[in-house]
Scaffold this motif. Structure first.
Motif, PDB file in Angstrom:
ATOM      1  N   MET A  80      10.978  18.940   1.774  1.00 57.19           N
ATOM      2  CA  MET A  80       9.617  19.393   1.600  1.00 57.19           C
ATOM      3  C   MET A  80       8.670  18.686   2.567  1.00 57.19           C
ATOM      4  N   PHE A  81       8.895  17.391   2.827  1.00 54.77           N
ATOM      5  CA  PHE A  81       8.060  16.624   3.757  1.00 54.77           C
ATOM      6  C   PHE A  81       8.910  16.159   4.929  1.00 54.77           C
ATOM      7  N   ASP A  82       8.335  16.192   6.131  1.00 49.93           N
ATOM      8  CA  ASP A  82       9.014  15.674   7.319  1.00 49.93           C
ATOM      9  C   ASP A  82       8.826  14.175   7.449  1.00 49.93           C
ATOM     10  N   THR A  83       7.911  13.638   6.656  1.00 48.58           N
ATOM     11  CA  THR A  83       7.604  12.216   6.700  1.00 48.58           C
ATOM     12  C   THR A  83       8.006  11.558   5.381  1.00 48.58           C
ATOM     13  N   LYS A  84       7.993  10.229   5.393  1.00 44.12           N
ATOM     14  CA  LYS A  84       8.289   9.476   4.177  1.00 44.12           C
ATOM     15  C   LYS A  84       7.272   8.347   4.056  1.00 44.12           C
ATOM     16  N   PHE A  85       6.813   8.139   2.835  1.00 43.93           N
ATOM     17  CA  PHE A  85       5.882   7.067   2.485  1.00 43.93           C
ATOM     18  C   PHE A  85       6.690   6.125   1.597  1.00 43.93           C
ATOM     19  N   ALA A  86       6.985   4.937   2.119  1.00 44.96           N
ATOM     20  CA  ALA A  86       7.821   3.993   1.371  1.00 44.96           C
ATOM     21  C   ALA A  86       7.157   2.629   1.273  1.00 44.96           C
ATOM     22  N   VAL A  87       7.343   2.007   0.118  1.00 39.94           N
ATOM     23  CA  VAL A  87       6.930   0.632  -0.122  1.00 39.94           C
ATOM     24  C   VAL A  87       8.206  -0.132  -0.448  1.00 39.94           C
ATOM     25  N   VAL A  88       8.407  -1.262   0.226  1.00 39.70           N
ATOM     26  CA  VAL A  88       9.578  -2.098  -0.041  1.00 39.70           C
ATOM     27  C   VAL A  88       9.074  -3.441  -0.544  1.00 39.70           C
ATOM     28  N   LEU A  89       9.574  -3.843  -1.713  1.00 39.64           N
ATOM     29  CA  LEU A  89       9.161  -5.085  -2.361  1.00 39.64           C
ATOM     30  C   LEU A  89      10.301  -6.090  -2.397  1.00 39.64           C
ATOM     31  N   ARG A  90       9.948  -7.365  -2.322  1.00 37.02           N
ATOM     32  CA  ARG A  90      10.958  -8.408  -2.513  1.00 37.02           C
ATOM     33  C   ARG A  90      11.317  -8.424  -3.996  1.00 37.02           C
ATOM     34  N   GLU A  91      12.593  -8.326  -4.282  1.00 35.46           N
ATOM     35  CA  GLU A  91      13.058  -8.103  -5.648  1.00 35.46           C
ATOM     36  C   GLU A  91      12.791  -9.243  -6.623  1.00 35.46           C
ATOM     37  N   ASP A  92      12.516 -10.439  -6.156  1.00 30.47           N
ATOM     38  CA  ASP A  92      12.329 -11.571  -7.068  1.00 30.47           C
ATOM     39  C   ASP A  92      10.878 -11.783  -7.500  1.00 30.47           C
ATOM     40  N   LEU A  93       9.990 -10.864  -7.178  1.00 34.29           N
ATOM     41  CA  LEU A  93       8.591 -11.002  -7.579  1.00 34.29           C
ATOM     42  C   LEU A  93       8.423 -10.772  -9.076  1.00 34.29           C
ATOM     43  N   GLU A  94       7.388 -11.364  -9.631  1.00 34.95           N
ATOM     44  CA  GLU A  94       7.005 -11.101 -11.016  1.00 34.95           C
ATOM     45  C   GLU A  94       6.499  -9.660 -11.093  1.00 34.95           C
ATOM     46  N   VAL A  95       6.540  -9.064 -12.273  1.00 33.15           N
ATOM     47  CA  VAL A  95       6.110  -7.672 -12.430  1.00 33.15           C
ATOM     48  C   VAL A  95       4.665  -7.485 -11.962  1.00 33.15           C
TER      49      VAL A  95
ATOM     50  N   ILE B 241       6.200  -4.499   2.160  1.00 33.85           N
ATOM     51  CA  ILE B 241       5.818  -3.755   3.359  1.00 33.85           C
ATOM     52  C   ILE B 241       5.759  -2.274   2.995  1.00 33.85           C
ATOM     53  N   ALA B 242       4.786  -1.568   3.552  1.00 37.18           N
ATOM     54  CA  ALA B 242       4.671  -0.129   3.328  1.00 37.18           C
ATOM     55  C   ALA B 242       4.625   0.578   4.680  1.00 37.18           C
ATOM     56  N   LEU B 243       5.267   1.732   4.728  1.00 38.10           N
ATOM     57  CA  LEU B 243       5.368   2.511   5.959  1.00 38.10           C
ATOM     58  C   LEU B 243       5.172   3.986   5.652  1.00 38.10           C
ATOM     59  N   HIS B 244       4.617   4.694   6.604  1.00 34.99           N
ATOM     60  CA  HIS B 244       4.577   6.150   6.541  1.00 34.99           C
ATOM     61  C   HIS B 244       4.857   6.645   7.947  1.00 34.99           C
ATOM     62  N   ALA B 245       5.962   7.334   8.100  1.00 30.94           N
ATOM     63  CA  ALA B 245       6.369   7.839   9.413  1.00 30.94           C
ATOM     64  C   ALA B 245       7.387   8.952   9.207  1.00 30.94           C
ATOM     65  N   ASP B 246       7.958   9.404  10.312  1.00 29.59           N
ATOM     66  CA  ASP B 246       9.034  10.380  10.260  1.00 29.59           C
ATOM     67  C   ASP B 246      10.107   9.896   9.284  1.00 29.59           C
ATOM     68  N   LYS B 247      10.633  10.807   8.498  1.00 27.62           N
ATOM     69  CA  LYS B 247      11.604  10.479   7.445  1.00 27.62           C
ATOM     70  C   LYS B 247      12.780   9.650   7.973  1.00 27.62           C
ATOM     71  N   LYS B 248      13.373  10.079   9.080  1.00 32.70           N
ATOM     72  CA  LYS B 248      14.532   9.367   9.634  1.00 32.70           C
ATOM     73  C   LYS B 248      14.158   7.968  10.109  1.00 32.70           C
ATOM     74  N   THR B 249      12.983   7.833  10.677  1.00 31.91           N
ATOM     75  CA  THR B 249      12.527   6.521  11.136  1.00 31.91           C
ATOM     76  C   THR B 249      12.369   5.569   9.962  1.00 31.91           C
ATOM     77  N   VAL B 250      11.717   6.031   8.900  1.00 29.20           N
ATOM     78  CA  VAL B 250      11.540   5.183   7.713  1.00 29.20           C
ATOM     79  C   VAL B 250      12.891   4.828   7.107  1.00 29.20           C
ATOM     80  N   ASP B 251      13.810   5.776   7.053  1.00 34.53           N
ATOM     81  CA  ASP B 251      15.145   5.498   6.511  1.00 34.53           C
ATOM     82  C   ASP B 251      15.864   4.432   7.336  1.00 34.53           C
ATOM     83  N   ARG B 252      15.735   4.495   8.657  1.00 36.14           N
ATOM     84  CA  ARG B 252      16.385   3.492   9.517  1.00 36.14           C
ATOM     85  C   ARG B 252      15.752   2.113   9.334  1.00 36.14           C
ATOM     86  N   ILE B 253      14.434   2.087   9.244  1.00 35.60           N
ATOM     87  CA  ILE B 253      13.736   0.808   9.099  1.00 35.60           C
ATOM     88  C   ILE B 253      14.061   0.167   7.751  1.00 35.60           C
TER      89      ILE B 253
END
Length: 135
Positions: A1-16, A115-127
């Motif tokens: 549906m979207f050619d882009t992806k909006f992703a947020v990546v969090l360090r897993e050990d953070l408090e809620v 970190i948060a990114l919004h770019a081409d879907k494949k680029t975000v997946d690679r990053i």
């Protein structure tokens, strides 16, 4: 549906509370740079108007600190604009202090917690390779 992806990546050990706080801050950075991601206002059945929301889903991922550092490096290498939150920003109380402490670190020594990114879907997946959907 979207050619882009909006992703947020969090360090897993953070408090809620930290995960929620960082996600909100990072998402606002992406939206601030890409106003086309905001839709139209919402209206309920009685006509009350509410703020517009992102037109695209935001994928939230998590990973360990080492992988998050690699993700940060990949974003920098590929020159993909990103929102970044570092550990030291938890000890500040406002935007100017956040920017001041952020300026003390570079990609080689920053303790990135999100970190948060919004770019081409494949680029975000690679990053974001190595991160998993947040549980």
């Amino acid at each position: 549906m979207f050619d882009t992806k909006f992703a947020v990546v969090l360090r897993e050990d953070l408090e809620v509370w930290q995960k929620l706080n960082v996600t909100a801050f990072l998402s606002s950075g992406i939206i601030g740079q890409k106003p086309e991601l905001i839709g139209e206002s919402y209206r309920d059945a009685t006509g009350n108007v509410y703020n517009a929301l992102s037109v695209q889903p935001i994928i939230v991922l998590s990973t360990d600190g080492a992988t998050l550092s690699k993700i940060h490096a990949r974003a920098v290498e590929r020159e993909v604009a990103a929102s970044v939150y570092i550990e030291e920003m938890f000890s500040t109380g406002h935007d100017a202090a956040n920017r001041a402490v952020f300026a003390e670190f570079g990609p080689d020594n920053a303790k990135v917690v999100g970190i948060a990114l919004h770019a081409d879907k494949k680029t975000v997946d690679r990053i974001t390779k190595g991160a998993k959907l947040h549980a």
